[in-house]
Design a protein around this motif. Structure first.
Motif, PDB file in Angstrom:
ATOM      1  N   ASP A 105      15.109 -23.623  22.368  1.00 13.78           N
ATOM      2  CA  ASP A 105      14.097 -22.831  21.660  1.00 13.78           C
ATOM      3  C   ASP A 105      13.281 -23.689  20.697  1.00 13.78           C
ATOM      4  OD1 ASP A 105      14.532 -20.224  22.736  1.00 13.78           O
ATOM      5  OD2 ASP A 105      16.394 -20.113  21.599  1.00 13.78           O
ATOM      6  N   GLU A 106      13.454 -24.985  20.782  1.00 13.03           N
ATOM      7  CA  GLU A 106      12.735 -25.886  19.877  1.00 13.03           C
ATOM      8  C   GLU A 106      11.289 -26.027  20.349  1.00 13.03           C
ATOM      9  OE1 GLU A 106      13.041 -30.434  18.221  1.00 13.03           O
ATOM     10  OE2 GLU A 106      14.867 -29.427  18.892  1.00 13.03           O
ATOM     11  N   ALA A 107      10.370 -25.602  19.502  1.00 12.59           N
ATOM     12  CA  ALA A 107       8.946 -25.641  19.844  1.00 12.59           C
ATOM     13  C   ALA A 107       8.348 -26.997  19.517  1.00 12.59           C
ATOM     14  CB  ALA A 107       8.195 -24.559  19.076  1.00 12.59           C
ATOM     15  N   PHE A 108       7.561 -27.508  20.450  1.00  9.74           N
ATOM     16  CA  PHE A 108       6.814 -28.738  20.213  1.00  9.74           C
ATOM     17  C   PHE A 108       5.616 -28.377  19.339  1.00  9.74           C
ATOM     18  CE2 PHE A 108       4.162 -32.378  21.103  1.00  9.74           C
ATOM     19  CZ  PHE A 108       5.092 -33.414  21.157  1.00  9.74           C
ATOM     20  N   ASP A 109       5.286 -29.213  18.378  1.00  9.30           N
ATOM     21  CA  ASP A 109       4.173 -28.960  17.454  1.00  9.30           C
ATOM     22  C   ASP A 109       2.849 -28.861  18.223  1.00  9.30           C
ATOM     23  OD1 ASP A 109       2.161 -29.005  15.514  1.00  9.30           O
ATOM     24  OD2 ASP A 109       2.994 -30.722  14.442  1.00  9.30           O
ATOM     25  N   LYS A 110       2.219 -27.703  18.141  1.00  8.98           N
ATOM     26  CA  LYS A 110       0.953 -27.440  18.835  1.00  8.98           C
ATOM     27  C   LYS A 110      -0.111 -28.483  18.502  1.00  8.98           C
ATOM     28  CE  LYS A 110      -0.496 -23.128  19.146  1.00  8.98           C
ATOM     29  NZ  LYS A 110      -1.143 -21.816  18.916  1.00  8.98           N
ATOM     30  N   ASN A 111      -0.129 -28.952  17.258  1.00 11.57           N
ATOM     31  CA  ASN A 111      -1.141 -29.921  16.831  1.00 11.57           C
ATOM     32  C   ASN A 111      -0.927 -31.302  17.440  1.00 11.57           C
ATOM     33  OD1 ASN A 111      -2.515 -28.060  15.141  1.00 11.57           O
ATOM     34  ND2 ASN A 111      -0.860 -28.282  13.663  1.00 11.57           N
ATOM     35  N   GLN A 112       0.231 -31.532  18.042  1.00 14.53           N
ATOM     36  CA  GLN A 112       0.526 -32.818  18.669  1.00 14.53           C
ATOM     37  C   GLN A 112       0.208 -32.814  20.174  1.00 14.53           C
ATOM     38  OE1 GLN A 112       1.506 -35.533  16.831  1.00 14.53           O
ATOM     39  NE2 GLN A 112       1.066 -34.135  15.150  1.00 14.53           N
ATOM     40  N   ILE A 113      -0.161 -31.645  20.711  1.00 11.37           N
ATOM     41  CA  ILE A 113      -0.494 -31.547  22.132  1.00 11.37           C
ATOM     42  C   ILE A 113      -1.969 -31.897  22.307  1.00 11.37           C
ATOM     43  CG2 ILE A 113      -0.642 -30.020  24.140  1.00 11.37           C
ATOM     44  CD1 ILE A 113       1.640 -28.343  22.864  1.00 11.37           C
ATOM     45  N   ASP A 114      -2.220 -32.942  23.089  1.00 15.06           N
ATOM     46  CA  ASP A 114      -3.596 -33.414  23.281  1.00 15.06           C
ATOM     47  C   ASP A 114      -4.344 -32.611  24.338  1.00 15.06           C
ATOM     48  OD1 ASP A 114      -3.269 -35.714  21.512  1.00 15.06           O
ATOM     49  OD2 ASP A 114      -2.010 -36.529  23.111  1.00 15.06           O
ATOM     50  N   LEU A 115      -3.621 -32.219  25.402  1.00 11.37           N
ATOM     51  CA  LEU A 115      -4.252 -31.574  26.550  1.00 11.37           C
ATOM     52  C   LEU A 115      -3.332 -30.481  27.072  1.00 11.37           C
ATOM     53  CD1 LEU A 115      -6.330 -31.478  28.931  1.00 11.37           C
ATOM     54  CD2 LEU A 115      -4.968 -33.285  30.019  1.00 11.37           C
ATOM     55  N   ILE A 116      -3.885 -29.292  27.275  1.00 11.34           N
ATOM     56  CA  ILE A 116      -3.118 -28.221  27.907  1.00 11.34           C
ATOM     57  C   ILE A 116      -3.735 -27.941  29.269  1.00 11.34           C
ATOM     58  CG2 ILE A 116      -2.344 -25.816  27.829  1.00 11.34           C
ATOM     59  CD1 ILE A 116      -2.324 -25.946  24.797  1.00 11.34           C
ATOM     60  N   HIS A 117      -2.898 -28.092  30.300  1.00 13.29           N
ATOM     61  CA  HIS A 117      -3.271 -27.773  31.683  1.00 13.29           C
ATOM     62  C   HIS A 117      -2.944 -26.286  31.847  1.00 13.29           C
ATOM     63  CE1 HIS A 117      -2.224 -27.940  36.140  1.00 13.29           C
ATOM     64  NE2 HIS A 117      -3.526 -28.102  36.062  1.00 13.29           N
ATOM     65  N   VAL A 118      -3.973 -25.466  31.906  1.00 18.60           N
ATOM     66  CA  VAL A 118      -3.839 -24.008  31.818  1.00 18.60           C
ATOM     67  C   VAL A 118      -3.815 -23.363  33.203  1.00 18.60           C
ATOM     68  CG1 VAL A 118      -4.869 -21.898  30.846  1.00 18.60           C
ATOM     69  CG2 VAL A 118      -5.090 -24.063  29.615  1.00 18.60           C
TER      70      VAL A 118
END
Length: 175
Positions: A105-118
């Motif tokens: 359940d550990e969330a990765f920091d959204k601000n550290q994600i450079d690109l989201i493949h949606v």
């Protein structure tokens, strides 16, 4: 055609597509994706673990790992909440939708994600999408400041009016 009908129609087309042609398009889409500035400049890429009839995200995951990028994948919760967690093939569990997601359940920091493949089922010319109807990505993307990109097949393009809560994808690659 309303979104619900459009979703059902295109999911039918996704499931009916020729598997050899799909594999060819998936490889072409991967080549286009890795050639983008968004991919080249990213260190952390969020992607989804796809249904077998969707774009084959395992191609992207393997390429990104070869390129030394960190991969994060979604984990969903009730009431449309979603986080991204580190991708580890050995630490995934099946969901009620038949997909796999991180056990942690550990969330990765959204601000550290450079690109989201949606992911998405149907897209319009402005980058707005019809997903599977739960709103996970629209909620997550509402305050996301990085880059978004989607990889789709030509029959997934359609004209529809975006809703007020819909968030457009910045770049849509189509084959």
């Amino acid at each position: 055609m309303e979104k619900r009908e459009l979703r059902q129609t295109v999911i039918g087309e996704l499931k009916a597509q020729d598997s050899d042609l799909k594999k060819k398009k998936d490889k072409q889409l991967l080549q286009e994706l890795v050639a983008t500035k968004a991919y080249q400049d990213s260190q952390v890429i969020a992607t989804y673990l796809a249904f077998d009839f969707e774009y084959d995200t395992s191609l992207l995951i393997e390429q990104a790992k070869r390129d030394g990028k960190l991969i994060v994948v979604p984990k969903t919760y009730p009431k449309g909440r979603m986080i991204f967690g580190l991708y580890d093939e050995k630490e995934l569990a099946p969901t009620r939708f038949g997909l796999r997601e991180p056990v942690s359940d550990e969330a990765f920091d959204k601000n550290q994600i450079d690109l989201i493949h949606v992911p998405g089922v149907v897209f319009n010319g402005q980058g707005f999408r019809v997903g599977y109807g739960a709103g996970y990505y629209d909620r997550y993307l509402s305050d996301y400041r990085g880059t978004t990109i989607s990889t789709i097949y030509d029959f997934q393009m359609a004209d529809f009016k975006a809703g007020t809560h819909d968030i457009a994808v910045k770049e849509v690659l189509v084959k």
